[in-house]
Scaffold this motif. Sequence first.
Motif, short mmCIF file in Angstrom:
data_model
loop_
_atom_site.label_atom_id
_atom_site.label_comp_id
_atom_site.label_asym_id
_atom_site.label_seq_id
_atom_site.Cartn_x
_atom_site.Cartn_y
_atom_site.Cartn_z
N ALA A 1 -5.10 -12.93 6.83
CA ALA A 1 -3.94 -11.97 6.15
C ALA A 1 -3.95 -10.37 6.78
O ALA A 1 -4.90 -10.14 7.30
N ASN A 2 -2.89 -9.45 6.37
CA ASN A 2 -2.92 -8.20 6.63
C ASN A 2 -2.49 -7.36 5.65
O ASN A 2 -1.30 -7.95 5.02
N SER B 1 1.84 -6.32 2.78
CA SER B 1 0.95 -7.09 2.99
C SER B 1 1.77 -8.57 3.32
O SER B 1 2.75 -8.60 2.94
N THR B 2 1.20 -9.22 4.44
CA THR B 2 2.01 -10.43 4.81
C THR B 2 0.92 -11.36 5.34
O THR B 2 -0.25 -11.03 5.90
N ARG C 1 -7.02 -8.09 6.89
CA ARG C 1 -7.26 -7.05 8.07
C ARG C 1 -6.35 -5.97 7.75
O ARG C 1 -5.13 -5.97 7.14
N CYS C 2 -6.94 -4.55 7.52
CA CYS C 2 -6.22 -3.49 6.94
C CYS C 2 -6.01 -2.53 7.87
O CYS C 2 -6.71 -2.09 8.98
N PHE C 3 -4.73 -1.82 7.96
CA PHE C 3 -4.26 -0.75 9.08
C PHE C 3 -3.59 0.31 8.21
O PHE C 3 -3.11 0.08 7.22
N VAL C 4 -3.57 1.39 8.81
CA VAL C 4 -2.78 2.48 8.28
C VAL C 4 -1.87 3.10 9.71
O VAL C 4 -2.49 3.14 10.73
N VAL D 1 -5.08 -4.62 -3.29
CA VAL D 1 -4.68 -3.31 -3.03
C VAL D 1 -5.64 -2.33 -3.28
O VAL D 1 -5.88 -1.32 -2.57
N SER D 2 -6.53 -2.50 -4.24
CA SER D 2 -7.68 -1.58 -4.69
C SER D 2 -8.63 -1.68 -3.80
O SER D 2 -9.44 -0.84 -3.31
#
Length: 232
Positions: free
Chosen positions: A40-41, A78-79, A174-177, A216-217
């Motif tokens: 997921a991301n 998120s998706t 997987r986290c992005f900004v 989210v945390s």
Amino acid sequence: NRRPVTLIVTNFLPKVDNGRVTGWVEKKEAHRGKPVLHDANTCFIVNGGKLLLGRRSTGDRDGVTSKRVGAGQWEGVSTHLHRDDVKRYGVDPGDIEMVNENISDLNVVSAVERIEYELDSEIFPHLSDKLDRESLSSVVNDISSQLNLTRLGTFRYSMDRDVDGKWSEKELCRCFVIRCDINPSTTEEVMDYKWEPLSELESSHMRSSDRFPTWVSKAFEKLETSSEVSLE
């Protein structure tokens, strides 16, 4: 102004083991039966020292259904990456090695599409056309440059079905900004939005389990510890 895009509602998600995609699992099976670890991301939008948050729909508006998990809570975007998305992005979903080689890039494109869909705002013009003409890596390089994208790494998130009585979650997220100007709108997915100062990430109201889903945390922690994201 949103460009037309068909987002898959029911499809197969990347099944993960030891950090690598091993195949595909039907979306309902991944969330309704025994939890299956899947890819997921989550992506945050930052602009001028502020973080954009959207409130997940509760179904209180006419013709709008409630989000399955975290309705009424705040998050980034998120998706899940779906098998049909992978094919649409130019990678054969049956070639698992190729999927693994491109999994981060595939999630970048998925995140950008979802942002545009959920907030009804175009942030990377003509994405579909560029995917038709150019390689995935070339498109992602342009996204990274134009949107000043940072990859924040991964985290694991799980939720037992007993918490909600119906749904479970087990994700490698997987986290992005990205950093961009955006003029968001409320949509079927997002009932409200607001900008929060990045300097408030460590405050108690940004740690409330009533306000923010657990994932989210965890993503906030990635933002806080990134050397490439200034919280000033």
